[in-house]
Enzyme design. Structure first.
Site, PDB file in Angstrom:
ATOM      1  N   ARG A   1       0.812  -1.232   0.000  1.00 17.19           N
ATOM      2  CA  ARG A   1       0.000   0.000   0.000  1.00 17.19           C
ATOM      3  C   ARG A   1       0.836   1.270   0.000  1.00 17.19           C
ATOM      4  O   ARG A   1       0.399   2.322   0.436  1.00 17.19           O
ATOM      5  CB  ARG A   1      -0.985   0.028   1.173  1.00 17.19           C
ATOM      6  CG  ARG A   1      -1.975  -1.104   1.138  1.00 17.19           C
ATOM      7  CD  ARG A   1      -3.204  -0.768   1.960  1.00 17.19           C
ATOM      8  NE  ARG A   1      -4.187  -1.826   1.842  1.00 17.19           N
ATOM      9  CZ  ARG A   1      -4.232  -2.879   2.628  1.00 17.19           C
ATOM     10  NH1 ARG A   1      -3.376  -3.011   3.620  1.00 17.19           N
ATOM     11  NH2 ARG A   1      -5.153  -3.803   2.454  1.00 17.19           N
TER      12      ARG A   1
ATOM     13  N   LYS B   1       2.619  11.088 -11.439  1.00 17.37           N
ATOM     14  CA  LYS B   1       1.734  10.226 -12.231  1.00 17.37           C
ATOM     15  C   LYS B   1       2.460   8.916 -12.499  1.00 17.37           C
ATOM     16  O   LYS B   1       3.570   8.923 -13.042  1.00 17.37           O
ATOM     17  CB  LYS B   1       1.366  10.891 -13.556  1.00 17.37           C
ATOM     18  CG  LYS B   1       0.225  11.870 -13.440  1.00 17.37           C
ATOM     19  CD  LYS B   1      -0.283  12.262 -14.816  1.00 17.37           C
ATOM     20  CE  LYS B   1      -1.365  13.297 -14.717  1.00 17.37           C
ATOM     21  NZ  LYS B   1      -1.791  13.768 -16.044  1.00 17.37           N
TER      22      LYS B   1
ATOM     23  N   GLU C   1       8.230  17.266 -25.614  1.00 17.87           N
ATOM     24  CA  GLU C   1       7.688  17.734 -24.327  1.00 17.87           C
ATOM     25  C   GLU C   1       8.266  19.107 -23.978  1.00 17.87           C
ATOM     26  O   GLU C   1       7.587  19.942 -23.376  1.00 17.87           O
ATOM     27  CB  GLU C   1       8.000  16.732 -23.201  1.00 17.87           C
ATOM     28  CG  GLU C   1       7.394  15.343 -23.398  1.00 17.87           C
ATOM     29  CD  GLU C   1       5.884  15.260 -23.137  1.00 17.87           C
ATOM     30  OE1 GLU C   1       5.264  16.274 -22.747  1.00 17.87           O
ATOM     31  OE2 GLU C   1       5.308  14.164 -23.328  1.00 17.87           O
TER      32      GLU C   1
ATOM     33  N   LYS D   1       7.036  22.345 -14.985  1.00 15.40           N
ATOM     34  CA  LYS D   1       6.267  21.199 -14.476  1.00 15.40           C
ATOM     35  C   LYS D   1       6.024  21.344 -12.977  1.00 15.40           C
ATOM     36  O   LYS D   1       4.915  21.107 -12.481  1.00 15.40           O
ATOM     37  CB  LYS D   1       7.004  19.896 -14.792  1.00 15.40           C
ATOM     38  CG  LYS D   1       6.304  18.655 -14.257  1.00 15.40           C
ATOM     39  CD  LYS D   1       5.618  17.864 -15.314  1.00 15.40           C
ATOM     40  CE  LYS D   1       4.703  16.799 -14.726  1.00 15.40           C
ATOM     41  NZ  LYS D   1       4.691  15.565 -15.460  1.00 15.40           N
TER      42      LYS D   1
ATOM     43  N   GLU E   1      -4.653  17.005 -10.732  1.00 19.46           N
ATOM     44  CA  GLU E   1      -5.302  17.319 -12.006  1.00 19.46           C
ATOM     45  C   GLU E   1      -6.803  17.561 -11.875  1.00 19.46           C
ATOM     46  O   GLU E   1      -7.615  16.942 -12.552  1.00 19.46           O
ATOM     47  CB  GLU E   1      -5.021  16.216 -13.048  1.00 19.46           C
ATOM     48  CG  GLU E   1      -5.247  16.714 -14.472  1.00 19.46           C
ATOM     49  CD  GLU E   1      -4.737  15.754 -15.543  1.00 19.46           C
ATOM     50  OE1 GLU E   1      -3.601  15.275 -15.437  1.00 19.46           O
ATOM     51  OE2 GLU E   1      -5.496  15.509 -16.483  1.00 19.46           O
TER      52      GLU E   1
ATOM     53  N   ARG F   1      -3.593  21.331 -14.147  1.00 16.70           N
ATOM     54  CA  ARG F   1      -2.609  20.343 -14.576  1.00 16.70           C
ATOM     55  C   ARG F   1      -2.926  19.744 -15.936  1.00 16.70           C
ATOM     56  O   ARG F   1      -2.039  19.272 -16.640  1.00 16.70           O
ATOM     57  CB  ARG F   1      -2.464  19.245 -13.515  1.00 16.70           C
ATOM     58  CG  ARG F   1      -1.381  18.249 -13.876  1.00 16.70           C
ATOM     59  CD  ARG F   1      -0.967  17.369 -12.731  1.00 16.70           C
ATOM     60  NE  ARG F   1       0.040  16.410 -13.178  1.00 16.70           N
ATOM     61  CZ  ARG F   1       0.754  15.658 -12.395  1.00 16.70           C
ATOM     62  NH1 ARG F   1       0.613  15.745 -11.093  1.00 16.70           N
ATOM     63  NH2 ARG F   1       1.641  14.812 -12.882  1.00 16.70           N
TER      64      ARG F   1
ATOM     65  N   ASN G   1      -1.324  18.148 -20.759  1.00 21.98           N
ATOM     66  CA  ASN G   1      -1.729  17.166 -21.773  1.00 21.98           C
ATOM     67  C   ASN G   1      -1.803  17.776 -23.169  1.00 21.98           C
ATOM     68  O   ASN G   1      -2.320  17.149 -24.093  1.00 21.98           O
ATOM     69  CB  ASN G   1      -3.088  16.561 -21.403  1.00 21.98           C
ATOM     70  CG  ASN G   1      -3.017  15.786 -20.110  1.00 21.98           C
ATOM     71  OD1 ASN G   1      -2.001  15.151 -19.829  1.00 21.98           O
ATOM     72  ND2 ASN G   1      -4.053  15.848 -19.308  1.00 21.98           N
TER      73      ASN G   1
ATOM     74  N   HIS H   1      -1.364  15.705 -26.218  1.00 21.03           N
ATOM     75  CA  HIS H   1      -1.457  14.297 -25.804  1.00 21.03           C
ATOM     76  C   HIS H   1      -2.795  13.664 -26.172  1.00 21.03           C
ATOM     77  O   HIS H   1      -2.934  12.453 -26.105  1.00 21.03           O
ATOM     78  CB  HIS H   1      -1.233  14.169 -24.294  1.00 21.03           C
ATOM     79  CG  HIS H   1       0.198  14.375 -23.884  1.00 21.03           C
ATOM     80  ND1 HIS H   1       0.882  15.545 -24.120  1.00 21.03           N
ATOM     81  CD2 HIS H   1       1.087  13.561 -23.260  1.00 21.03           C
ATOM     82  CE1 HIS H   1       2.117  15.449 -23.651  1.00 21.03           C
ATOM     83  NE2 HIS H   1       2.263  14.250 -23.128  1.00 21.03           N
TER      84      HIS H   1
ATOM     85  N   HIS I   1      -2.049  10.387 -27.745  1.00 23.67           N
ATOM     86  CA  HIS I   1      -2.318   9.088 -27.111  1.00 23.67           C
ATOM     87  C   HIS I   1      -3.082   8.157 -28.048  1.00 23.67           C
ATOM     88  O   HIS I   1      -2.831   6.951 -28.079  1.00 23.67           O
ATOM     89  CB  HIS I   1      -3.105   9.277 -25.818  1.00 23.67           C
ATOM     90  CG  HIS I   1      -2.253   9.655 -24.646  1.00 23.67           C
ATOM     91  ND1 HIS I   1      -2.777   9.995 -23.428  1.00 23.67           N
ATOM     92  CD2 HIS I   1      -0.921   9.745 -24.514  1.00 23.67           C
ATOM     93  CE1 HIS I   1      -1.788  10.290 -22.589  1.00 23.67           C
ATOM     94  NE2 HIS I   1      -0.653  10.145 -23.230  1.00 23.67           N
TER      95      HIS I   1
ATOM     96  N   HIS J   1       6.469   7.927 -27.834  1.00 27.12           N
ATOM     97  CA  HIS J   1       5.526   8.826 -27.145  1.00 27.12           C
ATOM     98  C   HIS J   1       5.773  10.274 -27.577  1.00 27.12           C
ATOM     99  O   HIS J   1       4.838  11.002 -27.905  1.00 27.12           O
ATOM    100  CB  HIS J   1       5.677   8.685 -25.627  1.00 27.12           C
ATOM    101  CG  HIS J   1       4.843   9.659 -24.856  1.00 27.12           C
ATOM    102  ND1 HIS J   1       3.471   9.623 -24.854  1.00 27.12           N
ATOM    103  CD2 HIS J   1       5.187  10.739 -24.105  1.00 27.12           C
ATOM    104  CE1 HIS J   1       3.001  10.621 -24.122  1.00 27.12           C
ATOM    105  NE2 HIS J   1       4.022  11.320 -23.653  1.00 27.12           N
TER     106      HIS J   1
HETATM  107  N1  GLY Z   1       2.547  14.264 -18.212  1.00 27.75           N
HETATM  108  C1  GLY Z   1       1.430  15.012 -17.775  1.00 27.75           C
HETATM  109  C2  GLY Z   1       1.348  15.184 -16.301  1.00 27.75           C
HETATM  110  O1  GLY Z   1       2.253  14.804 -15.601  1.00 27.75           O
HETATM  111  O2  GLY Z   1       0.380  15.694 -15.801  1.00 27.75           O
END
Ligand code: GLY
Length: 363
Positions: free
Chosen positions: A121, A143, A185, A229, A239, A243, A247, A250, A254, A267
């Site tokens: 956990r 993430k 990025e 970031k 998010e 946040r 994206n 993305h 994606h 990616h």
């Molecule tokens: N890669 C997007 C984020 O970390 O929110």
């Protein structure tokens, strides 16, 4: 070189950026109360280059280290591969106070982070990113996760690292295609957050290889991207709003990755393609102008990233795939679109027909 703090209500942490940092892994972890047992997770190539140095640094600092090697590649970012980390955690008898160290790119980082979030956990995780993409994005912000055949990162958790340790010297062994993927990025940060970074990249003699960057730009890229970031994550860790701007590119990206089985484009390449789509959508919606579109496209091309959809991709399949994306809210696909360089907004007002038209122009 730099130390950037990710300010969070629970546990803030440092992003330490300096040449030679790999040998400082043990000493930098020592004061953080991370237990004695460490499981270092990597892939065969990265471990071959840097595993010994990382382990030596940890052992000299008094940690009891074992390691686990995962197969390399996005196609292995699956629940099945995770089992390897859990087995190693069991064999090494990791405890709640123990730490997993991710030494590798985004795939290793995301999987190690998820294993650390779930084993017993929740254990500590330290991120030691070795690709440009992982340094500026994946390793920061907590993430973690693995892919589902129907979509990228659909299985995951937020689990913040205790430390992010960046050694720019390891980029010397990064394959050029991966460097370019990381640049996607970096260009993203220029568009969504940092206009100064954007213009510095415009002024660079090249963006396609480390050796083609204007002197001093690599340092600026790392510091400015990590700071961007850190700023965004500090304002919206889970998010619930802001946040989502990370994206940018993305959404279509994606879908392209997922529909091509994670093997045709990297990616970063998919994000580059997604940014081209986002930019054209923003022009279509009258949100930003042709000149900004041209400037963004020029940066993507300067990094030798693809700007067209991979051949054979069906546009209707992309539209269907967007519906399973995490960015769908109340059945509507939310796009991050730019309104100026350094400024973006979220919108669910992109109609299927406008999207079809933009994608048709990218074949
Ligand atoms: N890669 C997007 C984020 O970390 O929110």
């Amino acid at each position: 070189m730099a130390s950037i703090t990710v300010q969070l209500p629970q546990k803030s942490y440092q992003i330490a950026i300096a040449p030679g940092n790999l040998d400082q892994l043990g000493p930098k972890m020592q004061p953080l109360n991370l237990g004695k047992k460490v499981l270092l997770v990597s892939n065969p190539e990265i471990f071959g280059h840097y595993g010994e140095r990382a382990i030596a640094s940890l052992e000299q600092a008094g940690f009891d280290v074992s390691h686990c090697i995962l197969p390399a590649g996005e196609e292995y970012k699956t629940p099945q591969t995770l089992q390897n980390i859990y087995d190693a955690a069991l064999a090494h008898r990791l405890e709640r106070s123990s730490t997993m160290v991710a030494l590798g790119g985004g795939v290793v980082g995301d999987m190690t982070g998820f294993a650390a979030a779930t084993w017993l956990r929740g254990l500590n995780v330290v991120q030691v990113p070795t690709s440009l993409l992982a340094m500026v994005d994946a390793a920061i912000g907590g993430k973690t996760g693995v892919n589902h055949p129907q979509g990228k990162n659909l299985i995951g958790a937020f689990h913040q690292p205790r430390l992010v340790l960046i050694d720019p010297e390891v980029l010397k062994t990064l394959p050029v295609r991966e460097f370019r993927g990381g640049m996607a990025e970096v260009i993203k940060y220029g568009v969504i957050w940092d206009v100064e970074l954007f213009t510095q990249m415009e002024n660079s003699r090249g963006l396609d290889e480390i050796n083609n960057l204007t002197p001093g730009l690599l340092e600026e890229i790392l510091i400015r991207s990590c700071q961007s970031k850190a700023d965004v994550v500090a304002k919206d860790e889970k998010e619930s709003g802001l946040r989502a701007i990370l994206n940018y590119g993305h959404t279509v990206g994606h879908a392209v990755e997922s529909l091509t089985g994670y093997t045709v484009v990297t990616h970063g390449e998919a994000v580059g393609i997604g940014m081209v789509a986002a930019s054209r959508l923003a022009v279509e919606l009258g949100m930003w102008n042709e000149e900004s579109d041209r400037r963004q496209l020029a940066l993507i091309e300067k990094a030798s990233l693809p700007t067209k959809l991979p051949s054979g991709l069906n546009i209707e399949d992309i539209l269907v795939s967007l519906q399973t994306d995490k960015k769908v809210k109340a059945g509507k696909v939310r796009f991050v679109l730019a309104t100026g360089i350094g400024v973006v907004t979220l919108t669910d007002k992109v109609s299927a027909d406008v999207l079809r038209g933009v994608l048709a122009g990218m074949g």
